[in-house]
Design an enzyme around this catalytic site. Sequence first.
Site, PDB file in Angstrom:
ATOM      1  N   PHE A 217     -10.384  -0.160   0.224  1.00  0.00           N
ATOM      2  CA  PHE A 217     -10.034  -0.977   1.374  1.00  0.00           C
ATOM      3  C   PHE A 217     -10.605  -2.371   1.143  1.00  0.00           C
ATOM      4  O   PHE A 217     -11.809  -2.542   0.976  1.00  0.00           O
ATOM      5  CB  PHE A 217     -10.573  -0.378   2.674  1.00  0.00           C
ATOM      6  CG  PHE A 217      -9.926  -1.003   3.869  1.00  0.00           C
ATOM      7  CD1 PHE A 217      -8.691  -0.548   4.315  1.00  0.00           C
ATOM      8  CD2 PHE A 217     -10.521  -2.067   4.519  1.00  0.00           C
ATOM      9  CE1 PHE A 217      -8.059  -1.158   5.402  1.00  0.00           C
ATOM     10  CE2 PHE A 217      -9.902  -2.674   5.604  1.00  0.00           C
ATOM     11  CZ  PHE A 217      -8.666  -2.213   6.045  1.00  0.00           C
TER      12      PHE A 217
ATOM     13  N   ASP B 171       0.862  -1.180   0.000  1.00  0.00           N
ATOM     14  CA  ASP B 171       0.000   0.000   0.000  1.00  0.00           C
ATOM     15  C   ASP B 171       0.907   1.242   0.000  1.00  0.00           C
ATOM     16  O   ASP B 171       1.412   1.634  -1.044  1.00  0.00           O
ATOM     17  CB  ASP B 171      -0.888  -0.115   1.243  1.00  0.00           C
ATOM     18  CG  ASP B 171      -1.923   0.969   1.365  1.00  0.00           C
ATOM     19  OD1 ASP B 171      -2.506   1.355   0.356  1.00  0.00           O
ATOM     20  OD2 ASP B 171      -2.157   1.437   2.498  1.00  0.00           O
TER      21      ASP B 171
ATOM     22  N   ASP C 260      -7.740  -8.598   6.566  1.00  0.00           N
ATOM     23  CA  ASP C 260      -8.786  -8.264   7.541  1.00  0.00           C
ATOM     24  C   ASP C 260      -9.198  -6.805   7.529  1.00  0.00           C
ATOM     25  O   ASP C 260      -8.474  -5.933   7.054  1.00  0.00           O
ATOM     26  CB  ASP C 260      -8.282  -8.566   8.957  1.00  0.00           C
ATOM     27  CG  ASP C 260      -7.245  -7.530   9.411  1.00  0.00           C
ATOM     28  OD1 ASP C 260      -6.219  -7.360   8.719  1.00  0.00           O
ATOM     29  OD2 ASP C 260      -7.486  -6.849  10.436  1.00  0.00           O
TER      30      ASP C 260
HETATM   31  P1  IMP Z   1       1.946  -0.487   3.800  1.00  0.00           P
HETATM   32  O1  IMP Z   1       3.039  -0.521   4.812  1.00  0.00           O
HETATM   33  O2  IMP Z   1       1.182   0.813   3.836  1.00  0.00           O
HETATM   34  O3  IMP Z   1       2.375  -0.848   2.398  1.00  0.00           O
HETATM   35  O4  IMP Z   1       0.834  -1.503   4.271  1.00  0.00           O
HETATM   36  C1  IMP Z   1       0.959  -2.826   4.175  1.00  0.00           C
HETATM   37  C2  IMP Z   1       0.005  -3.535   5.122  1.00  0.00           C
HETATM   38  O5  IMP Z   1      -1.170  -2.748   5.442  1.00  0.00           O
HETATM   39  C3  IMP Z   1      -0.522  -4.776   4.458  1.00  0.00           C
HETATM   40  O6  IMP Z   1       0.327  -5.850   4.699  1.00  0.00           O
HETATM   41  C4  IMP Z   1      -1.880  -4.933   5.125  1.00  0.00           C
HETATM   42  O7  IMP Z   1      -1.734  -5.659   6.321  1.00  0.00           O
HETATM   43  C5  IMP Z   1      -2.325  -3.551   5.437  1.00  0.00           C
HETATM   44  N1  IMP Z   1      -3.269  -3.076   4.396  1.00  0.00           N
HETATM   45  C6  IMP Z   1      -3.006  -2.274   3.347  1.00  0.00           C
HETATM   46  N2  IMP Z   1      -4.105  -2.076   2.601  1.00  0.00           N
HETATM   47  C7  IMP Z   1      -5.094  -2.798   3.197  1.00  0.00           C
HETATM   48  C8  IMP Z   1      -6.474  -3.039   2.861  1.00  0.00           C
HETATM   49  O8  IMP Z   1      -7.033  -2.559   1.861  1.00  0.00           O
HETATM   50  N3  IMP Z   1      -7.138  -3.881   3.706  1.00  0.00           N
HETATM   51  C9  IMP Z   1      -6.572  -4.437   4.810  1.00  0.00           C
HETATM   52  N4  IMP Z   1      -5.294  -4.254   5.145  1.00  0.00           N
HETATM   53  C10 IMP Z   1      -4.556  -3.439   4.341  1.00  0.00           C
END
Ligand code: IMP
Length: 178
Positions: free
Chosen positions: A154, A105, A161
């Site tokens: 999301f 993300d 989850d």
């Molecule tokens: P980042 O560090 O922002 O890239 O986020 C990564 C983590 O955020 C992922 O491994 C997920 O656990 C959580 N995450 C990101 N997007 C979503 C979503 O749409 N639904 C649920 N969890 C998310």
Amino acid sequence: MPQRPYVIDKMISAKAIAARIEDLCGEIKAEFTDTDKLVVVGLLRGSFVFIADLVRELDLPIEVDFLEASSYGDGMESSREVRILKDLRGTIEGRDVLVVEDIVDTGYTMHHVIRLLKGRNPAKLRTIALLDKPTKREVEVKADWTGFEIPDEFVVGYGIDFAQRNRNLPYIGKVRFT
Ligand code: IMP
């Protein structure tokens, strides 16, 4: 915190996920052919369904290990601060490593984990993410293999989850508040 009511709209079917995993595993096997030292590292908790399906398509001699990094907590926004909550059991020095993530993300989690694991001197380090939300990126990072690029929604299901719920859905769906 009381949860606002929501419904889940199907986005990616279980069948589409299975077909994509089969394709990706063809490429991964080619990358790791002739190795007998591959460790597949799942990032908990979101990748537990993905890694289970992935390793069963990989007919290579592998080991499986897990790492848990903090992420969203119970909210819908990245904390941008990554902490390791559970480290690997085994050593990866001189080993080939495939890191398995559910979603990239903002990119903070993947960036942090890659830096951490590279510091342990693996022979080779590759990454795979089931989902990628490129429009949300804040840190430059891209998995070597991506299942599906998705818009800024999301999502839940297939291990992923919302406040610890919906991990057991067999497909990926997007959360829509009602
Ligand atoms: P980042 O560090 O922002 O890239 O986020 C990564 C983590 O955020 C992922 O491994 C997920 O656990 C959580 N995450 C990101 N997007 C979503 C979503 O749409 N639904 C649920 N969890 C998310």
